[in-house]
Write a protein that holds these residues in place. Structure first.
Motif, mmCIF file in Angstrom:
data_model
loop_
_atom_site.group_PDB
_atom_site.id
_atom_site.type_symbol
_atom_site.label_atom_id
_atom_site.label_comp_id
_atom_site.label_asym_id
_atom_site.label_seq_id
_atom_site.Cartn_x
_atom_site.Cartn_y
_atom_site.Cartn_z
ATOM 1 N N ASN A 122 33.193 39.317 27.531
ATOM 2 C CA ASN A 122 32.645 38.651 28.709
ATOM 3 C C ASN A 122 31.122 38.841 28.737
ATOM 4 O O ASN A 122 30.626 39.956 28.868
ATOM 5 N N ASN B 46 29.788 40.417 32.168
ATOM 6 C CA ASN B 46 30.111 41.790 32.527
ATOM 7 C C ASN B 46 30.326 42.629 31.277
ATOM 8 O O ASN B 46 31.301 42.458 30.568
ATOM 9 N N PRO B 47 29.417 43.530 30.996
ATOM 10 C CA PRO B 47 29.535 44.342 29.788
ATOM 11 C C PRO B 47 30.726 45.280 29.890
ATOM 12 O O PRO B 47 31.241 45.534 30.977
ATOM 13 N N ALA C 275 27.899 45.022 37.470
ATOM 14 C CA ALA C 275 29.267 45.520 37.394
ATOM 15 C C ALA C 275 29.794 45.350 35.976
ATOM 16 O O ALA C 275 29.426 44.413 35.276
ATOM 17 N N GLN D 30 28.821 40.516 40.715
ATOM 18 C CA GLN D 30 30.017 39.702 40.522
ATOM 19 C C GLN D 30 30.891 40.360 39.457
ATOM 20 O O GLN D 30 30.391 40.909 38.478
ATOM 21 N N ILE D 31 32.214 40.293 39.651
ATOM 22 C CA ILE D 31 33.114 40.827 38.630
ATOM 23 C C ILE D 31 34.064 39.731 38.167
ATOM 24 O O ILE D 31 34.304 38.758 38.894
ATOM 25 N N PRO D 32 34.607 39.853 36.937
ATOM 26 C CA PRO D 32 35.451 38.795 36.381
ATOM 27 C C PRO D 32 36.616 38.486 37.315
ATOM 28 O O PRO D 32 37.135 39.373 37.977
#
Lengths: 429, 682
Positions: free
Chosen positions: B345, B348-349, A353, A67-69
């Motif tokens: 975030n 997500n790094p 990701a 999943q990505i932001p």
């Protein structure tokens, strides 16, 4: 460009003392007849989106970690996979519609078709072992892969293919190793052998003569045998390379490129990889006594926007179509029986990701071995996506040196001296 | 059928450990054997003088004919050894048609057995040996050959007194030099060729007239001027520089001539050719290759131009400042994905691309280094210690999050260098403190985090030797000695906070006793191949940019593409080549393109009038005055002096002979020099 080197000019003064100077194999032609075509995926290919784990257990972890932001997904949906028809099982004869374990990237239908024909071995979970602390740096990972060694950066500079031909002996007029991407890659440098480097269209070769004189090549040759350079070690080595370049191009490349024009080879368009493979096909068709070809494809370092159509999807589609065209051409001309293609890359990529819709440097990845000599199927263990290492990377199940060992054996050499230890056969060839 | 077997190889016979002498002197000599040396013809063996030597290594190349009865070294092949793709190469270990060697005394008595030529390193010379003799080891007596043997004899300095060195030179035609002798070339006693070497290293060469001028005033004066480039009037350059097209014109073109991306490339080439601030341009080239950024990915010519301007303004300044500045350049943020990098975030790094390369390639390198550039070895594992780990990479990446390039949506017609601006957003910045290689870096939630991270890395003990070794590899010698690295690293560290740190380091490099020992150690990279030639041959644009000449040096720019080294288009973050490994640009396929480049350059020579519509002119309209008279001797002397510090006697003879046949063919003569090893390696 692959981290690579010529070694003839490694140094002047005292440093030359330890420099291996023999550059070109000169023993009798190597025994055996397997021809290996290496395709280097420069930058570290994301194995997870190259062979997608679609089993119930793995696919859930895959979708969570990719999943990505902003709601994006750095992966492929089951609908996309099923529409592409690229799913497969370890049994290569299982139809895509019934396969439940893996899927090639949806942009790789050609490779899926070759798999179904029993021409592809898929090696999963392969990578550099954790004992190399810098295995996720490009420079180190490329070096390790090229040399078949771990923790030897700066301590050795012999590639594993080069060492293979050190054992087997070089060619006669033609070196046993050829690079077709202009480079002189370290993987093909041994203690006694180095590759002939080609680039572009080998049929378009000419030596530019600055004064239009008809004997300019001879004059260049006379320059290069000018004994005045002996007082300058570097210049004399350079002169030798000039002579070698002239000899190789005039005497070797021109002959083969004339013998096989590749006129019926599928169009290569603007694809560098396809053009490189076409040159390989021409040399094979013309009967060049070359046993190792090196081709490469750049752009796999997908730190951001990995799913951009110009990024990894385009590269994998180019790879799949390029390999398919190449294999098809050889098969149609009854030349495929002793040709094997192998891929390698720096490393795989991080499972999760990152914040720029890409993936960072990882470890285990997936590689392909393709051709008639291949025993089809899936080898190695696909990493369990629920059991990652502390850095978020998948665990390797196959040491890359084991992968390399089987190919060295298939070429007819003893891998133990090259990779430092004996590995059990993986059995893909 | 007569068959030819060729040695096109470096051959090393026997093997031994590398000699470890305190102050070795080396003798290079060539023995050219042009006639038959069949086996068993005592007294006709080709020989190499090894008297006084401790170790010897030889290389041989040439042709051995096997006569009517010969067998060749190839065991297989489509049609035996008479391949359509000859020349075949024969194994030196093969008993027939190979070279064998033995040591003899001065009177010719054998003091070792005949040994096949194998591979390896140097071999020790027996105490009473005077010569190393070579034979073709034939089976039939019909073998004959012509080959060239290059010997490299290493001896103790003490054993090679000045007298014996002179006599050895006279005997062999070779040159015997000791390192200590080379180091004695001090600033006070420089030869003209030393000035040519210096100007080639610290600039892009110069015309013979200008070389002579520097020779008269001295290198020290030139260097002191160059170290303060702001004091050098470079206003003439501006007349010739292509104007930058305004942002907002579509496409970004100058009067419809060309795209800004192309203009940008030509502009830096113009500076290298025509700027009087030669050292600044050479050091700038070093840093833009070290901090390699490609327009291919950045795709913003304004950002690239701004990057170049920033690198140039810091090029001779403070290294930490240079790194801090380029870290937040829009081009770098685009190139290594640090633009929009979000550290806030949890799921997500951040992207680690810049953080990793900042450590690995830009500042301190993978391996821990001693001050002399050698790796710090782990006693337990006997492997080099590593500088950083995966968690360190992640911490640096976290620390440098929060930056974003912004451009106004409709800026109107403006200078593209001013369009982009870089902003820091604490909301997207990971919260510190950060721990990098055991050091704590305090985070105050503002852009000063860049300086804090950079200072921490710059103060790492590996940084000085890592950077200094690369500088020496560009400016002196591709294999600098540990002592040289150590001495300059000390200067680097002593000036780590100085605003003129790099200038001081450059001065120390030039003043070091080892500087002149770098002669002959370096291959030109393609940019140097082109720029050195144009400058040495009095090259210029014919007219200022405002008139008919629209794209200065454009054809030369194309040549750089053919040789795989166009400014601003490095293939990867590893740049065009790795320091000390320039030979990756010299594969035999790329090498052939040098000959095309030489042809292109030689065609730019004008002997009568300049060409007002051409992009480059090599001005030889005043050749008579330059050469002191148009005759083959003076013309070839002039060209050889301009391009190759005079050249070898062999090249001199070749060129004079060539020009004697057609004195007007200066173009051909220049091409022959540009394709010679003397020009490529010096």
């Amino acid at each position: 460009m692959l981290y690579s080197r010529r070694r003839f000019l490694c140094g002047a003064t005292a440093v030359t003392l330890s420099m291996p100077t023999l550059m070109r194999g000169i023993a009798a032609e190597a025994s055996g007849n397997l021809i290996m075509v290496t395709i280097f995926l420069n930058g570290g290919n994301d194995g997870l989106n190259t062979v997608i784990p679609i089993s119930t257990k793995q696919y859930g972890a895959y979708t969570n970690l990719r999943q990505i932001p902003g709601g994006g997904f750095l992966g492929y949906t089951q609908a996309q996979i099923s529409a592409a028809g690229t799913a497969f099982d370890p049994n290569y004869q299982t139809p895509a519609s019934q396969a439940t374990n893996y899927a090639f990237n949806p942009g790789m239908p050609e490779l899926r078709a070759l798999y179904g024909q029993g021409k592809v071995a898929v090696l999963t979970g392969v990578g550099l072992p954790p004992v190399d602390p810098n295995r996720t740096d490009h420079q180190i990972a490329q070096f390790d892969w090229a040399t078949g060694s771990v923790n030897q950066f700066g301590l050795t500079n012999a590639g594993w293919v080069g060492q293979t031909f050190d054992q087997l002996g070089g060619g006669g007029a033609v070196p046993p190793m050829v690079s077709v991407d202009y480079s002189s890659p370290i993987i093909q440098h041994g203690a006694k052998n180095s590759p002939l480097s080609l680039g572009g269209d080998i049929g378009n070769f000419s030596i530019p003569c600055g004064d239009g004189g008809p004997d300019c090549v001879n004059r260049l040759s006379s320059l290069s045998t000018n004994d005045g350079y002996a007082t300058q070690y570097m210049q004399s080595e350079f002169a030798r390379t000039l002579a070698e370049a002239t000899t190789d191009y005039v005497g070797v490349v021109k002959g083969y490129s004339t013998a096989a024009t590749g006129a019926t080879y599928p169009a290569t368009g603007k694809s560098s990889l396809r053009n490189q493979l076409k040159q390989v096909a021409r040399l094979i068709q013309a009967g060049a006594p070359v046993r190792s070809y090196f081709a490469s494809q750049g752009g796999y370092d997908t730190h951001s926007s990995q799913l951009n159509p110009n990024s990894q999807p385009a590269l994998l589609a180019d790879l799949s179509g390029g390999i398919s065209d190449f294999y098809g051409y050889l098969a149609a001309n009854a030349l495929s029986s002793n040709v094997v293609i192998m891929t390698y890359s720096d490393f795989g990529r991080r499972v999760q990701a990152n914040s720029t819709a890409g993936t960072d440097h990882g470890t285990a990845s997936v590689h392909f071995i393709i051709g008639d000599p291949v025993k089809p199927g899936v080898y190695g263990a696909y990493p369990d996506l629920t059991k990652l290492d502390p850095n978020g990377n998948p665990l390797i199940s196959v040491d890359f040196r084991n992968y390399v060992s089987d190919l060295v054996s298939a070429l007819g050499a003893d891998p133990t001296a090259i990779v430092g230890q004996t590995y059990p056969k993986l059995g893909y060839i | 059928m007569k068959q030819q077997l060729y040695f096109f190889i470096a051959v090393v016979y026997l093997s031994a450990a590398a000699p470890a002498l305190a102050n070795p002197a080396r003798t290079f000599a060539t023995t050219y054997v042009a006639s038959a040396v069949p086996r068993g013809h005592a007294g006709q063996d080709a020989g190499v003088d090894v008297s006084g030597g401790r170790y010897v290594r030889i290389t041989a190349s040439g042709t051995i004919s096997m006569g009517a009865y010969g067998v060749c070294g190839r065991t297989t092949g489509p049609d035996g050894c008479h391949s359509a793709f000859s020349p075949a190469r024969v194994a030196p270990t093969a008993p027939t048609g190979s070279l064998v060697v033995a040591f003899t005394t001065a009177s010719g008595a054998l003091i070792s057995g005949w040994a096949a030529i194998g591979e390896g390193g140097y071999v020790a010379v027996p105490a009473n040996a005077a010569r190393l003799v070579l034979r073709i080891n034939g089976a039939t007596g019909h073998e004959a050959g012509a080959f060239r043997v290059v010997s490299d004899v290493v001896s103790d300095v003490a054993a090679a007194s000045a007298g014996s060195a002179a006599s050895a030179t006279a005997q062999t035609g070779g040159v015997r030099r000791s390192l200590s002798a080379m180091r004695s070339v001090g600033a006070a006693s420089l030869a003209r060729s030393d000035v040519q070497y210096f100007l080639r290293r610290f600039g892009f060469s110069d015309t013979p007239v200008n070389v002579t001028a520097v020779y008269k005033t001295g290198i020290a004066a030139w260097l002191s001027q160059q170290l303060n480039p702001a004091g050098i009037d470079d206003s003439a350059l501006a007349l010739y520089m292509e104007p930058v097209p305004l942002y907002g014109t579509s496409p970004q073109t100058m009067n419809g001539y060309d795209s800004y991306a192309n203009i940008l490339q030509r502009q830096i080439l113009q500076r290298e050719i025509a700027s009087k601030r030669q050292l600044l341009e050479k050091v700038t080239l070093h840093w833009i290759e070290h901090f390699a950024v490609s327009q291919d990915k950045v795709n913003d010519a304004g950002a690239m131009a701004h990057y170049e301007a920033t690198v140039r303004s810091d090029a001779l300044g403070n290294f930490g400042q240079l790194v801090s500045d380029i870290a937040v350049e829009p081009a770098m943020l685009y190139w290594l994905d640090n633009n929009n990098n979000n550290g806030a975030n949890a799921n997500n790094p951040p992207n680690e691309n810049f953080g990793r390369e900042l450590m690995q390639l830009y500042v301190l390198g993978v391996t821990q280094l001693n001050i002399d550039g050698t790796p710090v070895m782990n006693a337990a594992t006997n492997l080099p210690n590593q500088n950083y780990t995966e968690p360190d990479v992640k911490q640096v990446a976290q620390a440098l999050t929060g930056f974003q390039v912004q451009a106004p949506p409709n800026p109107g017609l403006v200078n593209p260098l001013t369009v982009d601006s870089v902003h820091f957003f604490n909301s997207r910045h990971a919260k510190g403190p950060f721990t990098v290689m055991g050091q704590t870096i305090v985070d105050t939630g503002d852009p000063t985090i860049v300086q804090k991270v950079v200072n921490s890395l710059v103060n790492n003990p590996s940084t000085a030797p890592f950077q200094v070794k690369e500088l020496l590899q560009r400016f002196v010698n591709e294999n600098p000695s540990p002592g040289y690295v150590s001495r300059i690293s000390a200067v680097w560290n002593a000036n780590v906070s100085s605003p003129t740190q790099i200038a001081t380091v450059m001065q120390a490099i030039a003043n070091d006793p080892e500087f002149y020992a770098g002669k002959g150690s370096m291959t030109k990279e393609p940019i140097e191949y082109v720029v050195d030639a144009i400058r040495s041959l009095n090259g210029s644009q014919a007219t200022p940019i405002t008139t008919s000449m629209k794209t200065p040096y454009n054809s030369d720019y194309g040549s750089l593409g053919n040789m795989d080294e166009q400014h601003w288009y490095p293939p990867t973050v590893f740049s065009f080549y790795r320091p000390g490994d320039k030979e990756t640009l010299l594969t035999n396929s790329l090498l052939l393109n040098h000959w095309g480049t030489g042809a292109n350059l030689s065609n730019e020579i004008r002997t009568t009038t300049l060409c007002t519509t051409c992009d480059t002119n090599l001005d030889f309209t005043n050749l008579t005055a330059l050469t002191g008279g148009i005759d083959a001797g003076s013309a070839s002397r002039y060209l050889l002096d301009a391009l190759v510090d005079g050249g070898t006697p062999q090249l001199q003879a070749l060129l004079q002979n060539y020009l004697s046949n057609n004195i007007k063919n200066v173009n051909g003569a220049v091409w022959m020099i540009l394709t010679s090893p003397e020009y490529e390696v010096n």
